[in-house]
Write an enzyme that holds these catalytic residues in place. Structure first.
Site, PDB file in Angstrom:
ATOM      1  N   ILE A  58       0.895  -1.157   0.000  1.00 49.58           N
ATOM      2  CA  ILE A  58       0.000   0.000   0.000  1.00 49.58           C
ATOM      3  C   ILE A  58       0.937   1.212   0.000  1.00 49.58           C
ATOM      4  CG2 ILE A  58      -0.234  -0.199   2.542  1.00 49.58           C
ATOM      5  CD1 ILE A  58      -2.991   1.127   2.311  1.00 49.58           C
ATOM      6  N   SER A  59       0.656   2.175  -0.870  1.00 52.91           N
ATOM      7  CA  SER A  59       1.547   3.333  -1.025  1.00 52.91           C
ATOM      8  C   SER A  59       1.630   4.141   0.273  1.00 52.91           C
ATOM      9  CB  SER A  59       1.018   4.254  -2.125  1.00 52.91           C
ATOM     10  OG  SER A  59       0.864   3.542  -3.328  1.00 52.91           O
ATOM     11  N   ALA A  60       2.733   4.863   0.447  1.00 54.69           N
ATOM     12  CA  ALA A  60       2.895   5.753   1.609  1.00 54.69           C
ATOM     13  C   ALA A  60       1.907   6.914   1.488  1.00 54.69           C
ATOM     14  CB  ALA A  60       4.314   6.286   1.661  1.00 54.69           C
TER      15      ALA A  60
END
Ligand code: SAH
Length: 214
Positions: A58-60
């Protein structure tokens, strides 16, 4: 207890990643922990990417903020996302485009299923999850006001520019893992404007217009 949502939002505002009211409100509304596997939920409001299984992440939050600010999504935008993962970014986009719709393509079937469940849990109805290769876009529902990928592609697939509405924006990480975030605007007069928004790190886009699986 880990870092809380409000603390993260304040930090992203202070650092200049979050600027507009609509993106800030969407981040307040959508719980990130829902999109994270149970064992890691205490890290939900740390500004870091996290494992979601199947070698994906999951992206930052700061990268999601950069992308949502650059996309300038409107209330009625029709959006295509390439790379659903568990659905956090799409949930935010759909919250901003509350009278619009998000089509999101995910190549890993199990992740597409998890994302569908997550949208259901949160009562988000304006997201359609499609299981497949989105590297050449999704011509069925084109044109789109906004197209963005959350995986990094070897180049700019021409199909994505074709599937963009006049006046639309395409946001795409280009380059293997460590790449550049490229914003393309298709002006109303047909001109194509390209901007480099800086360095970024994403999992590779795998598929016909992406990298080979290895
Ligand atoms: N949007 C997600 C990011 C997930 S990581 C979030 O909010 O966290 C990127 C995702 O892109 C991975 O789940 C990966 O499986 C997917 N992906 C890679 N290549 C793809 C392709 N060609 N078509 C669709 N999805 C792809």
């Amino acid at each position: 207890m880990g870092v809380e949502k409000e603390e993260l939002i304040k930090k992203l505002i202070d650092e200049g990643y979050l600027r507009s009211r609509k993106v800030i409100e969407a981040m307040r509304k959508v719980p990130r922990e829902i999109f994270i596997p149970e064992g890691q939920r205490k890290y939900a409001y740390y500004d870091t990417p996290l494992e979601i299984g199947y070698s994906q992440t999951i992206s930052a939050p700061h990268m999601v903020a950069i992308m949502l600010e650059a996309l300038e999504i409107e209330e009625d935008s029709k959006i295509l996302e390439i790379g659903t993962g568990t659905g956090y970014h799409a949930a935010l986009a759909a919250t901003i485009a509350k009278n619009g719709i998000v089509y999101t393509v995910e190549r890993i079937e199990k992740l597409a299923d998890i994302a569908r469940e997550n949208f259901k849990k949160l009562g988000i109805k304006n997201v359609v999850v499609i299981n497949g290769d989105g590297s050449a876009g999704l011509p069925e529902y084109a044109p789109y006001d906004r197209i963005y990928a959350t995986c990094s592609s070897p180049g700019i697939p021409p199909e994505l520019i074709e599937q963009l509405e006049q006046g639309g924006k395409l946001l795409l990480p280009v380059g293997r893992i460590y790449g550049r975030l490229i914003l393309i605007e298709k002006r109303k007069d047909g001109r194509i404007i390209k901007k480099d928004l800086g360095g970024c790190a994403f999992v590779p886009m795998i598929g016909r217009r992406g990298y080979n699986e290895d």
